[in-house]
Structures are given as structure tokens and as C-alpha cells.
Design a protein around this motif. Sequence first.
Motif, short mmCIF file in Angstrom:
data_model
loop_
_atom_site.label_atom_id
_atom_site.label_comp_id
_atom_site.label_asym_id
_atom_site.label_seq_id
_atom_site.Cartn_x
_atom_site.Cartn_y
_atom_site.Cartn_z
N ARG A 1 -2.98 1.73 8.30
CA ARG A 1 -2.32 1.40 6.79
C ARG A 1 -1.00 2.60 6.75
O ARG A 1 -0.98 3.52 6.34
CB ARG A 1 -3.72 1.89 5.63
N ALA B 1 -7.70 0.80 8.01
CA ALA B 1 -7.45 -0.88 6.77
C ALA B 1 -8.17 -1.31 8.04
O ALA B 1 -8.99 -1.57 8.95
CB ALA B 1 -6.38 -0.96 7.03
N ASP C 1 -6.69 -8.71 3.36
CA ASP C 1 -6.57 -7.42 3.63
C ASP C 1 -6.24 -5.66 2.80
O ASP C 1 -6.14 -6.45 0.86
CB ASP C 1 -5.49 -6.65 4.92
N ASP C 2 -6.20 -4.45 3.81
CA ASP C 2 -6.66 -3.53 2.38
C ASP C 2 -5.36 -3.21 2.16
O ASP C 2 -4.37 -2.75 0.73
CB ASP C 2 -7.25 -2.06 3.53
N THR C 3 -3.91 -3.94 2.67
CA THR C 3 -2.55 -3.61 2.68
C THR C 3 -2.01 -4.21 4.04
O THR C 3 -2.61 -3.81 5.26
CB THR C 3 -2.33 -2.01 3.06
N ARG D 1 -0.07 -2.19 -2.29
CA ARG D 1 -0.77 -0.82 -1.82
C ARG D 1 -1.66 0.45 -3.38
O ARG D 1 -1.88 0.07 -4.15
CB ARG D 1 -0.33 0.53 -1.32
N LYS E 1 -8.13 1.38 -1.61
CA LYS E 1 -7.41 0.45 -0.90
C LYS E 1 -7.93 -0.10 -2.21
O LYS E 1 -8.02 -0.52 -2.70
CB LYS E 1 -8.42 0.64 -0.21
N GLU E 2 -7.08 -1.22 -1.94
CA GLU E 2 -6.73 -2.35 -3.02
C GLU E 2 -7.06 -3.93 -2.30
O GLU E 2 -6.20 -4.83 -1.73
CB GLU E 2 -6.04 -2.49 -3.63
N HIS E 3 -7.90 -3.69 -1.64
CA HIS E 3 -8.11 -5.25 -0.89
C HIS E 3 -7.90 -6.78 -1.78
O HIS E 3 -8.78 -6.35 -2.66
CB HIS E 3 -9.97 -5.54 -0.10
#
Length: 276
Positions: free
Chosen positions: A76, A120, A152-154, A169, A175-177
Amino acid sequence: EIRPRDWSSDVCSSDLFTQQNLLRANIGSKPQLDGFQWAISQPAVYKWSLDIEREIVGNLTVSAGYSAARSTHLIRGAVMLNTNPFIPAGVAGPTNFIRLDTAALLNDNFGRMRWRITDATSDYHGLRVGLDKRFSKGFQFNSNFTWAKTTDDTSTWTGSTDFNEADRRGHLNEKEHGLSAFHVPRQWTNTFIVDLPGKNMGGMAGYLLGGWGLNGTIRLNDGFPINPNATVARSNVTTQRFQEGSSLDLISGGNQNAVRAQNPDSYFDVNQYAYP
């Protein structure tokens, strides 16, 4: 080892280095830090799939399948550790706004602090159908349709401009999945090969016109996702520096796909978004 839960306090401590003022005096600007997780986790990818195929007439087959993958311990990138302090926006309704209460960084003796960590995850699920005609009688074609979802998380793993607005992000180590920057939900690909007339001609005509063929590819697919963000000063907000995370949010009951595909002058319906 600097653990993720301790980064905000460990990295942003004003006593992290004793020569900060000397560095600033000698180089004329604030120093920046770029780092990588001390104990790197081993990335892992798990894949599975199931396909069925049946010939319906001579040289013509139909197929269907499902493919999936899950990846863990991915890199990440561009995790900004030295940002403006923030407080959640005190506004009514569901929101993820970040409101800055000062222009000073968490550690104002340093500039950007950008870290890369291996925590991630990503997921892929796809359904596929296909129609294939093997080459016979001077003709061959293949048609495949895929309906998939990639999250994904990023998607960024090096710098903050890998995918620009297609990626998202979280603030600091959050985290912003969500949808990947390279997520394409629907894709239809067609290929063909055709023998042109002339191979059975004799003489000079057969020499000039025989043996020619025509082939091509037709591909139709959805576009990549994009995340609208504010590029102008927001109300009650001072200068943003090294800031990640949501800067816009949907209005209550807003359209999550506020796109006007046939309007080049107003591709997005800006009325579906709001500032803090």
C-alpha cells in the motif's frame, strides 16, 4: 520497528531528529521522509476457477466459467503520515468528510512523510461466457464476454500519481476498501479471420489475389472508475498539504453514478456532491 498503530505518534514526534533546524538552514526547505515497512510481509495470491464447454454444432463451441482471486499482504503506497490535523466534519447525515482545523502539519519541522506498507488486500470475481468457431471454410471467430468486479484497499504502490483520480486512499493509515483503479466491470472482445477470395484463381490473377486474408478485433468495455475530489478551497478549511482521504461526499440520497455520458460539457452532475 514502527508499527502502523504507532506511526502517528512515533513519526510525528518533534524530537524524532535533533538536527531538524540545522537541516532546514542548510537545504533551505523542510526535509522529506520516504520509507518502507521494516518487517515486510510475504505477498500471497490465491486463485480458483471453474469452466464448462460444449460443442453445439460442428466446429462451434460455447463455454462459461467463473474465476476468482484474493491477494494479501500487498504493498500500500503513498501512505501520508505527516498531514494537516483533522477533525470529522460536524454535518448532518452520513459523511466521511475531513475538515482541517489548522494549516500546520502534525510535525511542522518536516515536509512530506510518505510510507509504503504491506497490509493491503485485493479481490477479483468474474463470470465469463464465450462462443468459438474453429477455422473451417475460410472463416474463424471468437467472442468472449466478461462481467467482473475488482476491489482493493488501494491500487497505488509507488507514488500518489500512479492512477490519479481513479484511485482512492484513506486519511493517514486508514483503509478504504473499494473498487480498484483498474476495475472494468464489463468487457466484450471479438476476433475473426476470413480468407479472401482468389486462392483458387490461376495465372497472374491467382498470383496477385490469392492467399490474402482479413482479420480484426472488436473490443467494447466499460471505463475505469473515477473519484471526484475538491480542487478549490473548501468552506472553513485552510490549506491542504499531503492530505489523503475523502474531500467530497454524496448528498443524502444522491446518485452514486452521477454520470452524463452524452454531455461532454458536464460529464458529472456536480449537484450530487457537497462540501463540508
